[in-house]
Design a protein around this motif. Sequence first.
Motif, PDB file in Angstrom:
ATOM      1  N   ASP A  64     -62.530   8.833  95.276  1.00  0.00           N
ATOM      2  CA  ASP A  64     -61.315   8.616  94.524  1.00  0.00           C
ATOM      3  C   ASP A  64     -61.255   9.127  93.077  1.00  0.00           C
ATOM      4  O   ASP A  64     -60.314   9.398  92.477  1.00  0.00           O
ATOM      5  CB  ASP A  64     -60.921   6.965  94.697  1.00  0.00           C
ATOM      6  CG  ASP A  64     -60.533   6.788  96.183  1.00  0.00           C
ATOM      7  OD1 ASP A  64     -60.394   7.501  97.036  1.00  0.00           O
ATOM      8  OD2 ASP A  64     -60.307   5.361  96.439  1.00  0.00           O
ATOM      9  N   ALA A  65     -62.411   8.938  92.505  1.00  0.00           N
ATOM     10  CA  ALA A  65     -62.826   9.118  91.152  1.00  0.00           C
ATOM     11  C   ALA A  65     -62.214  10.675  90.910  1.00  0.00           C
ATOM     12  O   ALA A  65     -61.764  11.113  89.875  1.00  0.00           O
ATOM     13  CB  ALA A  65     -63.962   8.908  90.548  1.00  0.00           C
ATOM     14  N   TYR A  66     -62.883  11.642  91.632  1.00  0.00           N
ATOM     15  CA  TYR A  66     -62.549  13.107  91.700  1.00  0.00           C
ATOM     16  C   TYR A  66     -61.057  13.472  91.835  1.00  0.00           C
ATOM     17  O   TYR A  66     -60.432  13.874  90.789  1.00  0.00           O
ATOM     18  CB  TYR A  66     -62.891  13.855  92.864  1.00  0.00           C
ATOM     19  CG  TYR A  66     -62.858  15.322  93.139  1.00  0.00           C
ATOM     20  CD1 TYR A  66     -63.515  16.099  92.207  1.00  0.00           C
ATOM     21  CD2 TYR A  66     -61.629  15.556  93.864  1.00  0.00           C
ATOM     22  CE1 TYR A  66     -63.256  17.533  92.470  1.00  0.00           C
ATOM     23  CE2 TYR A  66     -61.245  16.950  94.018  1.00  0.00           C
ATOM     24  CZ  TYR A  66     -62.087  17.897  93.374  1.00  0.00           C
ATOM     25  OH  TYR A  66     -61.870  19.172  93.511  1.00  0.00           O
ATOM     26  N   PHE A  67     -60.221  12.678  92.622  1.00  0.00           N
ATOM     27  CA  PHE A  67     -58.844  12.964  92.620  1.00  0.00           C
ATOM     28  C   PHE A  67     -58.189  12.315  91.219  1.00  0.00           C
ATOM     29  O   PHE A  67     -57.205  12.951  90.754  1.00  0.00           O
ATOM     30  CB  PHE A  67     -58.341  12.481  93.918  1.00  0.00           C
ATOM     31  CG  PHE A  67     -58.589  13.216  95.309  1.00  0.00           C
ATOM     32  CD1 PHE A  67     -58.400  14.255  95.348  1.00  0.00           C
ATOM     33  CD2 PHE A  67     -59.399  12.491  95.910  1.00  0.00           C
ATOM     34  CE1 PHE A  67     -58.602  15.028  96.645  1.00  0.00           C
ATOM     35  CE2 PHE A  67     -60.010  13.021  97.165  1.00  0.00           C
ATOM     36  CZ  PHE A  67     -59.653  14.452  97.230  1.00  0.00           C
ATOM     37  N   LEU A  68     -58.450  11.324  90.779  1.00  0.00           N
ATOM     38  CA  LEU A  68     -58.206  10.654  89.653  1.00  0.00           C
ATOM     39  C   LEU A  68     -58.225  11.330  88.552  1.00  0.00           C
ATOM     40  O   LEU A  68     -57.299  11.769  87.605  1.00  0.00           O
ATOM     41  CB  LEU A  68     -58.348   9.169  89.548  1.00  0.00           C
ATOM     42  CG  LEU A  68     -57.799   7.988  90.490  1.00  0.00           C
ATOM     43  CD1 LEU A  68     -58.683   6.887  90.380  1.00  0.00           C
ATOM     44  CD2 LEU A  68     -56.363   7.964  90.422  1.00  0.00           C
TER      45      LEU A  68
ATOM     46  N   ASP B  22     -52.821   9.366 101.247  1.00  0.00           N
ATOM     47  CA  ASP B  22     -53.360   8.582 100.516  1.00  0.00           C
ATOM     48  C   ASP B  22     -54.112   9.272  99.030  1.00  0.00           C
ATOM     49  O   ASP B  22     -53.881   8.920  98.092  1.00  0.00           O
ATOM     50  CB  ASP B  22     -54.539   7.433 100.813  1.00  0.00           C
ATOM     51  CG  ASP B  22     -53.922   6.705 101.819  1.00  0.00           C
ATOM     52  OD1 ASP B  22     -53.010   6.191 101.831  1.00  0.00           O
ATOM     53  OD2 ASP B  22     -54.869   6.120 102.822  1.00  0.00           O
ATOM     54  N   ARG B  23     -54.764  10.372  99.421  1.00  0.00           N
ATOM     55  CA  ARG B  23     -55.190  11.209  98.519  1.00  0.00           C
ATOM     56  C   ARG B  23     -54.277  11.786  97.711  1.00  0.00           C
ATOM     57  O   ARG B  23     -54.277  12.115  96.409  1.00  0.00           O
ATOM     58  CB  ARG B  23     -56.273  12.257  99.168  1.00  0.00           C
ATOM     59  CG  ARG B  23     -57.481  11.731  99.682  1.00  0.00           C
ATOM     60  CD  ARG B  23     -58.279  12.854 100.598  1.00  0.00           C
ATOM     61  NE  ARG B  23     -59.183  12.110 101.098  1.00  0.00           N
ATOM     62  CZ  ARG B  23     -59.678  12.506 102.478  1.00  0.00           C
ATOM     63  NH1 ARG B  23     -59.305  13.451 103.084  1.00  0.00           N
ATOM     64  NH2 ARG B  23     -60.775  11.648 102.882  1.00  0.00           N
ATOM     65  N   ALA B  24     -53.143  12.133  98.271  1.00  0.00           N
ATOM     66  CA  ALA B  24     -52.075  12.845  97.400  1.00  0.00           C
ATOM     67  C   ALA B  24     -51.543  11.745  96.595  1.00  0.00           C
ATOM     68  O   ALA B  24     -51.242  12.015  95.544  1.00  0.00           O
ATOM     69  CB  ALA B  24     -50.792  13.280  98.443  1.00  0.00           C
ATOM     70  N   ALA B  25     -51.169  10.622  97.062  1.00  0.00           N
ATOM     71  CA  ALA B  25     -50.982   9.383  96.088  1.00  0.00           C
ATOM     72  C   ALA B  25     -51.864   9.229  94.682  1.00  0.00           C
ATOM     73  O   ALA B  25     -51.605   9.171  93.729  1.00  0.00           O
ATOM     74  CB  ALA B  25     -50.769   8.147  96.571  1.00  0.00           C
ATOM     75  N   LEU B  26     -53.097   9.315  95.001  1.00  0.00           N
ATOM     76  CA  LEU B  26     -54.178   9.243  94.019  1.00  0.00           C
ATOM     77  C   LEU B  26     -54.000  10.659  92.940  1.00  0.00           C
ATOM     78  O   LEU B  26     -53.942  10.311  91.679  1.00  0.00           O
ATOM     79  CB  LEU B  26     -55.551   9.296  94.608  1.00  0.00           C
ATOM     80  CG  LEU B  26     -56.098   8.050  94.967  1.00  0.00           C
ATOM     81  CD1 LEU B  26     -57.586   8.229  95.908  1.00  0.00           C
ATOM     82  CD2 LEU B  26     -56.272   6.847  94.113  1.00  0.00           C
TER      83      LEU B  26
END
Length: 304
Positions: free
Chosen positions: A96-100, A142-146
């Motif tokens: 998650d930190a990577y995508f953010l 979910d990753r797209a949303a992040l």
Amino acid sequence: MKRRQFIQAAGAMTAAAQTSSLLARDPIVRTGPPRFQIGLAAYSLRNYFSFMKGKQRPPADDGPAIDMVGFMDYCVAQNFDAAELTSYFFDPSADDAYFLNLKREAYLRGLAISGTAIGNNFTVGLGPRLDQEVADAMAWIDRAALLGAPHIRFFAGTGSQLASAPERIVEASDALNRCAEHAAKRGVFLGVENHGNLTSDQMLELMRRADSPWVGINLDTGNFVSDDPYGDLEKCVPYAVNVQVKISMRSPDGKHYPADMNRIAKILKDGGYQGYVILEYEDANAYDKIPAAHEALRSALAAN
């Protein structure tokens, strides 16, 4: 009926009609003139990433190797408005930190993330494989949303599978609708791409079966392999939630020929399209040829 009661009843009928219209994927109604934001798909530089669908590989040595931040830097250097961050090239250990962080890096560059893309297949038939395809697709929503990506490209499956087994259109539509329910909660559009030799009629049938306003078409200008690909684009543009432009098209006998950028631009304008138009360069010498392809696309879209 008294006037007050009539007004209340009419209002209720209007609200019901509006709700009903949201439960089917009708053509998109837009107001105002056509508007375009031009971006580049990471797939255009696919040979220069170190990862491909979760596997590490050596990047090509005929141009600079890049990661996703490097790709965004390239988009800025080439004056693109947006970047499509194709999922194939993410580090498989991404969390998650990577995508953010990618969302942060894009914002600091003044670069929009137009969307991301996955390579799912919903025409594999009922069973564990389809269940896994749906689960993987929901994870990418979910990753797209992040990422803050408003759109994710979906593949329905292949045209041959849909044609050979009529029940597959029902199965693919059900899978798509399950994903759309999740996407609606995350505020992410699902763009079904005309990939896998799907015909325009098959694409429109998928739209007729979609029951969410968060579903549309990811319209790829190079993916209709027919005698009238421009006519196919005209049929589908009313449902487009994202557009990908290729510089080449392919005839039914497998021959490649240059895409008519001006004709494509006119189809988008006549269709009232508003949104991202993403260059997806698939030909040779990407680093050398992308700038000219970008200029041709931008010029065509800007012409009256």
